[in-house]
Design an enzyme around this catalytic site. Structure first.
Site, PDB file in Angstrom:
ATOM      1  N   ASP A 112       0.850  -1.192   0.000  1.00  0.00           N
ATOM      2  CA  ASP A 112       0.000   0.000   0.000  1.00  0.00           C
ATOM      3  C   ASP A 112       0.882   1.236   0.000  1.00  0.00           C
ATOM      4  O   ASP A 112       2.107   1.153   0.198  1.00  0.00           O
ATOM      5  CB  ASP A 112      -0.951   0.015   1.215  1.00  0.00           C
ATOM      6  CG  ASP A 112      -0.267  -0.243   2.552  1.00  0.00           C
ATOM      7  OD1 ASP A 112       0.970  -0.118   2.630  1.00  0.00           O
ATOM      8  OD2 ASP A 112      -0.966  -0.566   3.521  1.00  0.00           O
ATOM      9  N   ASN A 151      -8.296  -1.333  13.388  1.00  0.00           N
ATOM     10  CA  ASN A 151      -9.713  -1.512  13.038  1.00  0.00           C
ATOM     11  C   ASN A 151      -9.919  -2.765  12.191  1.00  0.00           C
ATOM     12  O   ASN A 151     -10.956  -2.923  11.549  1.00  0.00           O
ATOM     13  CB  ASN A 151     -10.234  -0.282  12.295  1.00  0.00           C
ATOM     14  CG  ASN A 151      -9.471  -0.026  10.994  1.00  0.00           C
ATOM     15  OD1 ASN A 151      -8.503  -0.735  10.678  1.00  0.00           O
ATOM     16  ND2 ASN A 151      -9.883   0.976  10.247  1.00  0.00           N
ATOM     17  N   HIS A 176      -8.084  -3.631   9.542  1.00  0.00           N
ATOM     18  CA  HIS A 176      -7.732  -3.511   8.127  1.00  0.00           C
ATOM     19  C   HIS A 176      -6.497  -4.343   7.789  1.00  0.00           C
ATOM     20  O   HIS A 176      -5.661  -4.640   8.638  1.00  0.00           O
ATOM     21  CB  HIS A 176      -7.589  -2.046   7.687  1.00  0.00           C
ATOM     22  CG  HIS A 176      -6.384  -1.304   8.154  1.00  0.00           C
ATOM     23  ND1 HIS A 176      -6.401   0.054   8.399  1.00  0.00           N
ATOM     24  CD2 HIS A 176      -5.102  -1.697   8.409  1.00  0.00           C
ATOM     25  CE1 HIS A 176      -5.192   0.439   8.764  1.00  0.00           C
ATOM     26  NE2 HIS A 176      -4.383  -0.610   8.781  1.00  0.00           N
ATOM     27  N   GLU A 217      -9.979  -0.735   4.331  1.00  0.00           N
ATOM     28  CA  GLU A 217     -10.689  -0.234   5.504  1.00  0.00           C
ATOM     29  C   GLU A 217     -12.085  -0.844   5.598  1.00  0.00           C
ATOM     30  O   GLU A 217     -12.738  -1.076   4.573  1.00  0.00           O
ATOM     31  CB  GLU A 217     -10.835   1.290   5.380  1.00  0.00           C
ATOM     32  CG  GLU A 217      -9.504   2.038   5.320  1.00  0.00           C
ATOM     33  CD  GLU A 217      -8.878   2.236   6.681  1.00  0.00           C
ATOM     34  OE1 GLU A 217      -8.742   1.253   7.433  1.00  0.00           O
ATOM     35  OE2 GLU A 217      -8.512   3.374   6.985  1.00  0.00           O
TER      36      GLU A 217
HETATM   37  C1  GLP Z   1      -1.007   0.474   8.831  1.00  0.00           C
HETATM   38  C2  GLP Z   1      -0.701  -0.166   7.455  1.00  0.00           C
HETATM   39  C3  GLP Z   1      -0.763  -1.652   7.509  1.00  0.00           C
HETATM   40  C4  GLP Z   1      -0.107  -2.096   8.810  1.00  0.00           C
HETATM   41  C5  GLP Z   1      -1.026  -1.771   9.946  1.00  0.00           C
HETATM   42  C6  GLP Z   1      -0.477  -2.109  11.326  1.00  0.00           C
HETATM   43  O1  GLP Z   1      -1.975   1.442   8.750  1.00  0.00           O
HETATM   44  N1  GLP Z   1      -1.498   0.308   6.356  1.00  0.00           N
HETATM   45  O2  GLP Z   1      -0.160  -2.227   6.371  1.00  0.00           O
HETATM   46  O3  GLP Z   1       0.117  -3.489   8.759  1.00  0.00           O
HETATM   47  O4  GLP Z   1      -1.456  -0.426   9.863  1.00  0.00           O
HETATM   48  O5  GLP Z   1       0.593  -1.297  11.686  1.00  0.00           O
HETATM   49  P1  GLP Z   1       1.499  -1.554  12.971  1.00  0.00           P
HETATM   50  O6  GLP Z   1       2.267  -2.791  12.676  1.00  0.00           O
HETATM   51  O7  GLP Z   1       2.383  -0.351  13.086  1.00  0.00           O
HETATM   52  O8  GLP Z   1       0.561  -1.732  14.105  1.00  0.00           O
END
Ligand code: GLP
Length: 240
Positions: free
Chosen positions: A67, A136, A138, A143
């Site tokens: 992404d 959330n 995702h 989302e």
């Molecule tokens: C972000 C990214 C995801 C990521 C997730 C968790 O918003 N878009 O690809 O895996 O949230 O992030 P973290 O590992 O910092 O909790």
């Protein structure tokens, strides 16, 4: 779904590195999704240490971007491509030519998403999708609410995601509000998935992912129906 509960974050990172190393040893040209976020950073450090010891070779690995925020150049400090390059591609010496990009800095986002899907398909799909879990539910920036067939596309970030990403960039105002994400169609078709989850703040959403009803409110819950999914969580995230 196959859960593995690690004692702590370091153990989680080592087990994740074992899973990635095993795949790359048997399939050096495998295609891999390497997410951003904080959770996989220990995994990336472990792989880089193995590479320095001559135990891991990513020379032939193909890496698929998950992404990115919309409208940022690659040299913008908030670019997720830049994050992936600094945390994963450069320490492991993955050649640029081996990366399938999802470019946020494109004049035609819809065309970029279609081109990404076609390129991933032509490459034979994803061998291993390493994924983090959004607070959330995702995956990437899929989302809620979202269905399992959602394609790679432009998305508006929910307030919850803007809030959770604010810590990366020093405040909500610094978080772009639109992004491109690999579709649920691409992610759920991966031949193998490794969902890495760390920390007590992820416990409730992890349990909704693993044992809650499958549906659009928790995009990660569709992993219950996908092939060969490993849930790798530390005890803080899994609970007792
Ligand atoms: C972000 C990214 C995801 C990521 C997730 C968790 O918003 N878009 O690809 O895996 O949230 O992030 P973290 O590992 O910092 O909790």
């Amino acid at each position: 779904m196959h859960p593995i509960i690690a004692e702590d974050y370091d153990t989680l990172s080592r087990i994740a590195a074992d899973i990635v190393s095993d795949l790359v040893r048997t399939h050096p040209r495998a295609s891999l999704i390497a997410p951003t976020g904080e959770t996989p950073l220990g995994l990336y450090r472990a792989l880089a240490a193995r590479r320095r010891r001559g135990e891991f070779d990513a020379s032939y690995l193909r890496v698929v971007q998950l992404d990115d925020y919309l409208g940022l150049d690659d040299d913008d400090p908030r670019s997720l491509y830049r994050w992936m390059k600094t945390a994963f591609l450069d320490p492991l010496s993955v050649p640029d030519a081996h990366v399938i990009r999802l470019r946020g800095n494109t004049p035609d986002p819809d065309a970029a998403c279609r081109a990404y899907e076609a390129t991933v398909r032509a490459a034979g799909g994803i061998d291993l999708a390493v994924l983090g879990l959004g607070p959330n539910g995702h995956l990437g920036f899929n989302e809620p609410p979202i269905g399992p067939d959602a394609p790679t596309r432009r998305v508006a970030l929910t307030p919850a995601s803007v809030e959770s990403n604010a810590r990366y960039w020093g405040g909500r105002d610094r978080v772009p509000t639109a992004a491109l994400t690999a579709g649920m169609d691409v992610l759920l078709a991966a031949r193998q998935t490794l969902l890495v989850v760390s920390g007590a703040h992820k416990r409730a959403i992890l349990h909704r992912t693993v044992e809650g009803p499958i549906g659009p409110d928790v995009p990660a819950s569709y992993l219950q129906q996908a092939n060969n999914v490993t849930i790798l969580a530390d005890k803080a995230a899994w609970g007792e």
